[in-house]
Enzyme design. Structure first.
Site, mmCIF file in Angstrom:
data_model
loop_
_atom_site.group_PDB
_atom_site.id
_atom_site.type_symbol
_atom_site.label_atom_id
_atom_site.label_comp_id
_atom_site.label_asym_id
_atom_site.label_seq_id
_atom_site.Cartn_x
_atom_site.Cartn_y
_atom_site.Cartn_z
ATOM 1 N N GLU A 120 89.951 78.729 -9.512
ATOM 2 C CA GLU A 120 89.065 78.755 -11.840
ATOM 3 C C GLU A 120 89.978 78.103 -12.550
ATOM 4 O O GLU A 120 91.207 77.897 -12.378
ATOM 5 C CB GLU A 120 88.969 80.224 -11.926
ATOM 6 C CG GLU A 120 88.101 81.314 -11.786
ATOM 7 C CD GLU A 120 86.942 80.906 -11.903
ATOM 8 O OE1 GLU A 120 86.758 80.171 -13.032
ATOM 9 O OE2 GLU A 120 85.694 81.552 -11.654
ATOM 10 N N HIS A 156 81.858 75.021 -7.452
ATOM 11 C CA HIS A 156 81.052 76.004 -7.913
ATOM 12 C C HIS A 156 78.814 75.766 -7.791
ATOM 13 O O HIS A 156 77.716 76.175 -7.431
ATOM 14 C CB HIS A 156 81.096 76.967 -8.668
ATOM 15 C CG HIS A 156 80.339 78.437 -8.880
ATOM 16 N ND1 HIS A 156 80.775 79.517 -9.621
ATOM 17 C CD2 HIS A 156 79.839 79.475 -7.600
ATOM 18 C CE1 HIS A 156 80.187 80.566 -9.387
ATOM 19 N NE2 HIS A 156 79.758 80.071 -7.970
#
Length: 188
Positions: A120, A156
């Site tokens: 992330e 993603h």
């Protein structure tokens, strides 16, 4: 360099360890071969709050911000989080499955959590990522093949295109690829 210079088991030596309960075993015989890059900020569009770390460790105070009600009770994690200043946290042993990808598909296989490492980046769809983030991401991704047979890096948005936007249009894939020095076959 030897893997021992970078790794203690599935823990990266250059990350701050902050273990998450949101993890489980990978299926037997499954090898890590994909890196998935995400973007997150909590509250949305705010940086440096520590709320991402609290989300991944199930300590986020749900009533602290109105936007948290939409994710109330969510149990999620990533292996790594890279802050705007390049600081790196690790939440899940890379030998274990973090809960970052959800329903997903890449390289002809579904359930990307089973065979990927989630990273992330602190960010949003409309704000450029910072130089220190690219530097940390590059160093981390360069170390991963010392321990895992990485075949690809995707966002993603690539593994769950109907559901997810991240890391989004502000992530400079060409810059990242050039700094890593890996050929096109690794990238979306």
């Amino acid at each position: 360099m030897s893997p021992a210079e970078f790794w203690r088991g599935g823990w990266y030596r250059h990350a701050r360890a902050l273990p998450s309960p949101n993890r489980n075993a990978r299926p037997l015989g499954v090898q890590v071969r994909l890196v998935v890059i995400h973007a997150i900020s909590l509250p949305p569009g705010q940086f440096g709050t520590g709320d991402v770390q609290r989300l991944f460790t199930n300590t986020l105070p749900w009533d602290a911000h109105p936007d948290f009600q939409a994710i109330r009770g969510l149990e999620v994690s990533a292996h790594f989080f890279i802050a705007r200043d390049g600081a790196l946290w690790q939440f899940v042993d890379c030998d274990e499955r973090a809960w970052h990808a959800g329903q997903s598909r890449w390289l002809g296989a579904s359930n990307c959590n089973d065979w990927s490492i989630g990273i992330e980046l602190e960010g949003t769809a409309d704000i450029a990522f910072e130089d220190p983030q690219y530097e940390t991401l590059t160093a981390l991704c360069a170390a991963l093949p010392e321990r895992y047979p990485i075949e690809a890096i995707a966002g993603h948005q690539h593994i769950a295109p109907e559901r997810k936007w991240d890391p989004g249009p502000q992530f400079d894939w060409r810059r990242f690829q050039n700094s890593l020095g890996w050929p096109d076959r690794y990238f979306p």
